[in-house]
Structure formats: C-alpha cells, structure tokens
Enzyme design. Structure first.
Site, PDB file in Angstrom:
ATOM      1  CB  VAL A 293      30.079  66.537-111.848  1.00 48.31           C
ATOM      2  CG1 VAL A 293      31.044  66.527-110.666  1.00 48.31           C
ATOM      3  CG2 VAL A 293      30.347  65.337-112.754  1.00 48.31           C
ATOM      4  CB  CYS A 294      29.756  71.110-110.603  1.00 48.28           C
ATOM      5  SG  CYS A 294      31.450  70.497-110.645  1.00 48.28           S
TER       6      CYS A 294
END
Length: 217
Positions: free
Chosen positions: A118-119
């Site tokens: 995700v990040c």
C-alpha cells in the site's frame, strides 16, 4: 520494459534521497511478511547509513494521532527533524512531501515503508510515472502477509522500480573502501545492525588484536 545497466545505474549518495514512510505501531502490528524486530532493525540501519553518507532523509507518517508516532529507533537518528504527517495514503499525492523531495535536487528516490503493498507501492509507482529513478528497500519494508509483500514487489518491478536490501544500499553508497571517513562510520552501523556480518567483523578485530603465542621454549 527498459532495463538500466552500467555504472550510472548504481546508487550514488550525492544523488540519492531517502523517503521513510509510516514506520508506525499500527502498521507494525499487522506486519506478517517479516519478523517485526527485523523491520525495525533494518530501517534503523538504513537511516543511519543515510546519515553517514549525507543522504537527505524525509520522515513521514499517516494519521499519527491514531496510528502512533514513528519508531524512536528512526527518529533518534534525526533528532529534532520534523515528521510530515499525512492524510493521503499515497505519499506522492502529498504536495508537502513531494516538494521536500524535489527541493533536494536529487533524482534517485530510495523508499522504505509499511505496508509494502500500500504505502510503498503507491508512491513508488506514482513517482516512476513522473520519471524518478526509484529503489525500494524490501527488508526495511513489510506487508500484511508474505504474499502481499511479494506481489507488491512484482508489481513495482514491472513498473520499473529497483529492489534492494538495506545493506546493499549502504554498500552501493560506500562503493569504495578507500573512502575512509565514511567507511569507519559505516562499519559502526554494520556492527550494530548487520547481524552476523557485524559480529564477524568484531570477531576479526578480536583475532587481529590477539597476540600470537610464542613457540620458543
């Protein structure tokens, strides 16, 4: 895909900028791709290596009031440095962070963070689309599962990102052991964070400083 090879494709400390993303308690609590302590150790080693080579390092969190502050093992390396707290999940959509990266004047963007899928993946792929040379430090990152971490790596590689481990990044920044000042400082980081390699170095120093027994009688 265009494969980048040759000396100019290697990391250079004078052209690198490090972006550490969301190494926070909430994210760490659901890291299952790595042993959590290893992620903390490797990220601290990476941060210290960046400091040794004068690589600008940008620290960022997401919703720190709920997700917690960055690990002290990271912030202690950069005492007094502001941590940019975001609402965007994708760091590369936060203009403050992007402008700070651009202000360094460097083009080799080195990223590590939680979670990989995700990040890390979002800003890596976004920055690649804008022409940045992106390297992801896989062992200073972690995902919610082994599958999530590995699929994210495959996705970023397909997009053109480089994958490295923290010690490989440090070695590439060092490049030549004749750089004595950095070599001494990096060796100290290795003894603290590189596990068996650090212990082996300390053992080597012990043996080199042990007198050879006399064979004369």
């Amino acid at each position: 895909m265009t494969f980048r090879n040759g000396l100019n494709s290697l990391l250079r400390p004078e052209d690198s900028v490090l972006l550490l993303i969301d190494h926070q308690p909430y994210q760490l609590a659901n890291v299952n791709s790595h042993e959590p302590q290893m992620v903390i150790n490797n990220t601290a080693g990476l941060a210290k290596a960046a400091k040794v080579f004068g690589v600008p390092t940008i620290l960022t969190s997401v919703l720190a009031e709920r997700g917690g502050l960055l690990f002290p093992q990271i912030t202690d390396v950069f005492p007094g440095q502001e941590v940019i707290d975001r609402t965007f999940i994708n760091t590369w959509e936060d203009r403050t962070v992007v402008e700070m990266v651009k202000a360094t004047g460097r083009k080799q963007l080195v990223i590590a963070g939680l979670w990989t899928e995700v990040c890390v993946a979002m800003p890596a792929i976004h920055a690649l689309g804008e022409g940045w040379d992106v390297t992801v430090v896989t062992d200073a990152s972690g995902g919610v599962s082994v599958e999530a971490h590995e699929v994210a790596i495959k996705r970023m590689v397909a997009a053109g990102a480089n994958m490295m481990t923290w010690l490989a990044v440090a070695a590439e920044w060092q490049r030549d052991w004749a750089r004595a000042e950095q070599a001494a400082a990096l060796t100290n980081v290795i003894t603290q964070h590189a596990g068996g390699s650090g212990i082996a170095y300390l053992w080597e120093q012990q043996l080199l400083n042990t007198p050879v027994p006399s064979t004369t009688g």
